[in-house]
Structure formats: structure tokens, C-alpha cells
Write an enzyme that holds these catalytic residues in place. Structure first.
Site, PDB file in Angstrom:
ATOM      1  N   LYS A 118     -42.954   1.855  59.027  1.00 32.30           N
ATOM      2  CA  LYS A 118     -42.139   1.703  57.710  1.00 32.30           C
ATOM      3  C   LYS A 118     -42.277   0.269  57.215  1.00 32.30           C
ATOM      4  O   LYS A 118     -41.721  -0.647  57.615  1.00 32.30           O
ATOM      5  CB  LYS A 118     -40.884   2.148  57.912  1.00 32.30           C
ATOM      6  CG  LYS A 118     -40.127   2.429  56.644  1.00 32.30           C
ATOM      7  CD  LYS A 118     -38.585   2.124  56.470  1.00 32.30           C
ATOM      8  CE  LYS A 118     -38.205   0.700  56.514  1.00 32.30           C
ATOM      9  NZ  LYS A 118     -38.632   0.227  55.324  1.00 32.30           N
ATOM     10  N   GLU A 131     -37.896  -8.262  67.408  1.00 30.75           N
ATOM     11  CA  GLU A 131     -38.088  -9.632  66.743  1.00 30.75           C
ATOM     12  C   GLU A 131     -37.387 -10.204  65.751  1.00 30.75           C
ATOM     13  O   GLU A 131     -37.498  -9.550  64.619  1.00 30.75           O
ATOM     14  CB  GLU A 131     -39.534  -9.639  66.499  1.00 30.75           C
ATOM     15  CG  GLU A 131     -41.034  -9.391  67.462  1.00 30.75           C
ATOM     16  CD  GLU A 131     -40.752 -10.400  68.698  1.00 30.75           C
ATOM     17  OE1 GLU A 131     -40.289 -11.702  68.571  1.00 30.75           O
ATOM     18  OE2 GLU A 131     -41.409 -10.230  69.796  1.00 30.75           O
ATOM     19  N   GLU A 173     -29.675 -18.958  59.540  1.00 30.08           N
ATOM     20  CA  GLU A 173     -31.282 -18.696  59.253  1.00 30.08           C
ATOM     21  C   GLU A 173     -30.766 -18.881  57.442  1.00 30.08           C
ATOM     22  O   GLU A 173     -30.607 -17.744  56.960  1.00 30.08           O
ATOM     23  CB  GLU A 173     -31.784 -17.621  59.725  1.00 30.08           C
ATOM     24  CG  GLU A 173     -33.150 -17.361  59.299  1.00 30.08           C
ATOM     25  CD  GLU A 173     -33.611 -16.352  59.910  1.00 30.08           C
ATOM     26  OE1 GLU A 173     -33.309 -15.256  59.585  1.00 30.08           O
ATOM     27  OE2 GLU A 173     -34.930 -16.233  60.381  1.00 30.08           O
TER      28      GLU A 173
END
Ligand code: NAD
Length: 501
Positions: free
Chosen positions: A197, A272, A403
Site C-alpha cells: 500500500k 521503520e 522530528e
């Protein structure tokens, strides 16, 4: 329909592909989405619509999983390891043969500079080649034991490494070709079948790769690609009991949700996730190399890069020289559409992402960090933001802790502390994905590398990636490793067999 950056020509094959009706790739065929829903794809450099694509829902996910299950038990399971090697090698060759179109689509879809798109496409081909070498090397062991009281020499115990089954791969928008291939190559090398996907914002290169997969002749259902919304198609894939493993790359927040979704059948999960990686510069380092390296570390993919070196720690004796030098390079970077080979920095992926990045820049200013360079979004079309550097004496501010996923670098000086204290600063993050140490003293470099709590640390370069080097995160940067032999392991399970004779 196409509003491709008109100033730069694209190959006729690229334009022909953009103008196609983009369907779902299930069971080796192009099929209409069950809902009939279509979404537009926009070029982040021009904001113009460049294509539309069919959007998968739960019914399409079900069909893709059924096809992958049939393929897993069917022809694919009877192919020997050499045949898997041959098919993967052909795919690598096809990627090379279609490099320009794939790179142009990547630039138009994602915004990255052309040289980078060409590099990552070549890298993707080599990544497939690396894993094409593995099928013939996957094997179990014989175990020298005599269980159940059987006399020595009257039993045999051996292990087999078997593919885990149907794999669901959910990938982000920041490096679409690379992400697609990072999932596909080890899964197929191991003998699994896969449903990928792609991210909602960047389906194009995944769909183009299906053309190549179809042409090469993988058995139908071995690879299925279903662009769709994360909370619908992604969630359905992650929750499905017939999926044996989810390989996810994306944000830490969604990674946590994926883990919840996978609980139902306890499917295997690798993650990840995000990063906030340190770049540690000692005063004896080659400072010219540091300046160029810090730029690459922070602004590669416009900073939309999980491995980005976004926290720059520099010894106080060379802090000004390094930071001013990095700022000088950043100020000279040419910002513009990736199709123009003269541009060094492309747009961010979307208006939303630009807004997020600008809110972090504002937070940096509000919390008193010194703005060294950049700090502005470019006016006009395209989601462009200047490469931006802030300096601050400590990390207790938002831009040092979260982040950002944009071109924003945080810089902090350090004094003559011992290595443990410097490492404590570098490790003061919820993340632990990448990192680098810059010094001519190899003993300092190796000690610091061992102290940094990240899945990958480079010395005198940042984020050295190669298909053979394991890559992945510590702490909240993820579970497991991709690349190399370790990257194959999550797609395999071990069966022990004992025979008494
Ligand atoms: P994201 O987490 O928003 O989305 C990633 C994928 O997950 C997309 O395909 C999305 O559709 C899907 N998704 C969203 N919600 C879902 C749900 N509830 N269930 C299932 N799937 C769902 O991430 P993004 O914005 O596309 O990418 C940016 C993030 O990815 C950053 O945090 C970055 O650090 C991370 N990233 C990590 C690596 C790595 O290798 N560690 C590489 C690239 C990007």
C-alpha cells in the site's frame, strides 16, 4: 489535465503514463477500485494536478489478500530458488531500462531533485540485485542432538527456513521507489507474496513498477499494489488475519497504531519509524568535509528523511566556523522544481507538510533559538521552504526534540566534556535511527560510535546506506532491521524436524 512543470520537458513515456487511467494492481491485472473512488495526484512543485488514481477500500484489500494467498500456495510456491533469482534480476534490469521515466515520475510525485531521483532509482535496481542473490543461500541447519533418549546416530534433526506467507507492506511518501523496493525485494527473495500500500500522496512510481512486474512474468498475485487511505486500506491490511507479516515504514505514531492492529492474529511486525539523528563534530575533523556532510545529512530530500542528521553538535572551538560554513552552503542552494537539474532543493510534499514545518520554525523563534539562516517559505506556487538553521545552547526546545521532517537543522555547541557526556547529549532523544561522528582521531570516532544509541552510526560521513548493511532503529525509531541478511530474516520462519530411525 497535466500541469507538469512546463519549462522542463519530460519523456513521452512519462507523459503517456501520467495520462493513463490508474487502477489497482491485483492478481496480475489492472482492476477498478470497488468504490469507484478516484483521487488526484499533485506535483508539489507546481501544485498542478498531474494524474488520478483508483483508491482501494476494504473490499479491494480483501481481493488483494485472496490473490496473494492463492499465489503463495500456487505456482510461486513451486518455483525453485533459481527461478526467484532470475525474476528478481529481470526486475532490476527493467528498473534500469526505465530509469528516466521512473525518475521523472518520482520527481513529479514527490518533489525531489532529479539527480537524487536518478540515484535512488539506480539504487533500487541494485537493491533488487542484492536480494536476487539470496534465494539460493537460504537454508537451515542440521542439529547434532539425540532427543528423547535415542542413541546417538539414530536420529536426525534439521531446520528449514520457510517463507512466512502473505506480507502486507505499508510505505510513506518521502522516497516512494526506494520504499517500495525495500519491502518487495527481501519478501520475494524469501518466497513470500506481497501486497503493497503506497502512501496516498505518492502512488505513481509504485504503479509504474507494476507495469514492469507484469511484463517480467511474476505469477499473478505474487505482487499486488493497492493505493489507498491509511486509515482504510492500510488499517484493513494490518488487521487482516490472513496476513502473516506487516512491514511498515512511516511515523512513530502510526507505527504504534499498526502494532495494535496486528494483535488480532499476532502477525509479525517490523517498523521503520521516525528519527532525530545526531551529527557530532570534534575540533580536529576535516571541517570542509563536515560542512558538506552536514548539509547532505540535514537537507537530503528537503529534510523529509528519517535518517536526517537534524541535531548538529559541534565543539565550541569550531562551532561558529562550522555553523557559518553550513549556512553559507545552505544560502547558496538553488530551490525550485526537481525537474530542473540546476536545483538543489525541491518542494515539500504538500501544503500541510509546509505548514507543519513553518510552525516548527515559528516555535524555534518563539523559544529563543538563534535563526542562523533561512526561516521562510517561498512565495508563489509550490511548497518550497528555505533550508533553515537554528543555534541554541541546550535541547530543551521543541525543534531539538521533535522530528520536523523538513529542512530545519538544530545546532548546539559542546565543550571539553568527556565522551560519555557528549554521547548523553546525542542520545537525549526518544529516537535512535542514525547518527554520525566527525573526527580524524579514529579512536575517538570508534568510541563515540559505540556510545551513540542508534541502529546505524557513520564516521566521517552520514547515513552510509548499502543493500548489504543492516538498517533500522533503536528506541522509538522502530523494530527490526531492513537491508542485508538481517533484512531477510523477518520474511522467514524456522521449522525444526526430527526423525528417529
Ligand atoms: P505516516 O505514518 O503518516 O504514513 C505512512 C503510511 O502509513 C502511509 O502509507 C499511510 O497511508 C499509512 N497509514 C496511515 N495511517 C494508517 C493506519 N491507521 N493503519 C495503517 N496504515 C496507515 O508517515 P508519512 O507521513 O507517510 O511519512 C513520514 C514518516 O515516515 C516520518 O516519521 C519518517 O521519519 C518516517 N520514515 C521512516 C523511515 C525509516 O526507514 N525509518 C523511512 C522513511 C520515512
Amino acid at each position: 489535465m497535466s500541469a507538469v512543470a512546463e519549462a522542463v520537458a519530460i519523456a513521452p513515456e512519462t507523459r503517456e503514463f501520467l495520462d493513463r487511467d490508474h487502477k489497482l494492481f491485483i492478481d496480475g491485472k489492472w482492476v477498478d477500485a470497488h468504490s469507484g473512488e478516484k483521487h488526484a495526484v499533485y506535483d508539489p512543485a507546481t501544485e498542478g494536478q498531474i494524474a488520478t488514481f483508483d483508491v482501494a477500500d476494504e473490499v479491494d484489500v480483501e481481493a488483494a489478500i485472496a490473490a496473494a494467498r492463492r499465489a503463495f500456495k500456487g505456482e510461486w510456491s513451486t518455483m525453485n530458488s533459481y527461478q526467484r533469482t532470475i525474476l528478481l534480476t529481470r526486475l532490476a534490469d527493467e528498473i534500469d531500462a526505465n530509469l528516466q521515466t521512473l525518475a521523472e515520475l518520482e520527481v513529479l510525485d514527490n518533489g525531489q531533485p532529479m539527480a537524487l531521483a536518478q540515484y535512488t532509482t539506480t539504487y533500487a535496481a541494485n537493491f533488487v540485485r542484492y536480494y536476487a542473490g539470496w534465494p539460493t543461500k537460504i537454508h537451515g541447519d542440521t542439529i547434532p542432538v539425540s532427543p528423547m533418549g535415542v542413541p546417538n546416530g539414530e536420529s536426525l534433526t534439521y531446520t528449514r527456513r520457510e517463507p512466512v506467507g502473505v506480507v502486507g507492506a505499508i510505505i510513506p511518501w518521502n522516497a516512494p521507489i526506494a520504499m517500495f523496493i525495500l519491502k518487495l525485494a527481501p519478501a520475494l527473495a524469501a518466497g513470500c507474496t506481497i501486497i503493497i500500500k503506497p502512501a496516498e500522496l505518492t502512488p505513481l512510481t509504485a504503479l509504474k513498477l507494476c507495469d514492469l512486474i507484469q511484463k517480467i512474468g511474476f505469477p499473478p498475485g505474487v505482487v499486488n499494489v493497492i493505493p489507498g487511505a491509511g486509515r482504510i486500506a492500510g488499517a484493513a491490511l494490518a488487521e487482516h488475519p490472513d496476513v502473516a507479516k506487516i512491514s511498515f515504514t512511516g511515523s512513530t505514531e502510526v507505527g504504534q497504531r499498526i502494532v495494535q492492529s496486528c494483535l488480532g492474529n499476532l502477525k509479525k511486525v517490523t517498523l521503520e519509524l521516525g528519527g532525530k539523528s545526531p551529527v557530532v563534530v570534534f575540533p580536529d575533523a576535516d571541517l570542509e568535509a563536515v560542512k558538506v556532510g552536514a548539509i547532505r545529512a540535514a537537507f537530503f530530500l528537503q529534510g523529509q528523511n528519517c535518517m536526517a542528521g537534524t541535531r548538529l553538535f559541534v565543539h565550541q572551538d569550531v562551532f561558529d566556523e562550522v555553523v557559518q560554513g553550513v549556512a553559507a552552503i545552505a544560502n547558496a542552494m538553488k530551490i525550485g522544481p526537481g525537474l530542473d537539474p540546476n536545483n538543489d532543493l525541491g518542494p515539500l510534499i504538500s501544503a500541510d507538510q509546509r505548514e507543519i514545518v513553518m510552525s516548527y520554525i515559528q516555535a524555534g523563534k518563539d523559544e529563543g533559538a538563534e535563526l542562523i539562516c533561512g526561516g521562510e517559505a517561498l512565495p508563489g506556487k509550490g511548497h518550497f521552504v528555505q533550508p533553515t538553521i537554528f543555534a541554541h545552547p541546550h535541547q530543551d526546545i521543541k525543534i531539538a526534540r521533535e522530528e520536523i521532517f523538513g529542512p530545519v537543522l538544530f545546532a548546539q555547541p559542546f565543550g571539553d566534556s568527556d565522551l560519555q557526556a557528549i554521547a548523553a547529549e546525542a542520545n537525549d532523544s526518544i529516537y535512535g535511527l542514525s547518527g554520525s561522528v566527525w573526527t580524524k582521531d579514529i579512536s575517538v570516532g570508534l568510541k563515540m560510535a559505540s556510545l551513540i544509541d542508534s541502529g546505524q552510526v557513520s564516521i566521517n560521513c552520514h547515513a552510509a546506506v548499502d543493500p548489504a548493511i543492516p538498517f533500522g532503529g533503536n528506541k522509538m525509531s522502530g523494530w527490526g532491521r531492513e537491508f542485508g541478511q538481517e533484512g531477510l530474516e523477518p520474511y522467514l520462519k524456522t521449522k525444526s524436524t526430527t526423525v528417529i530411525f
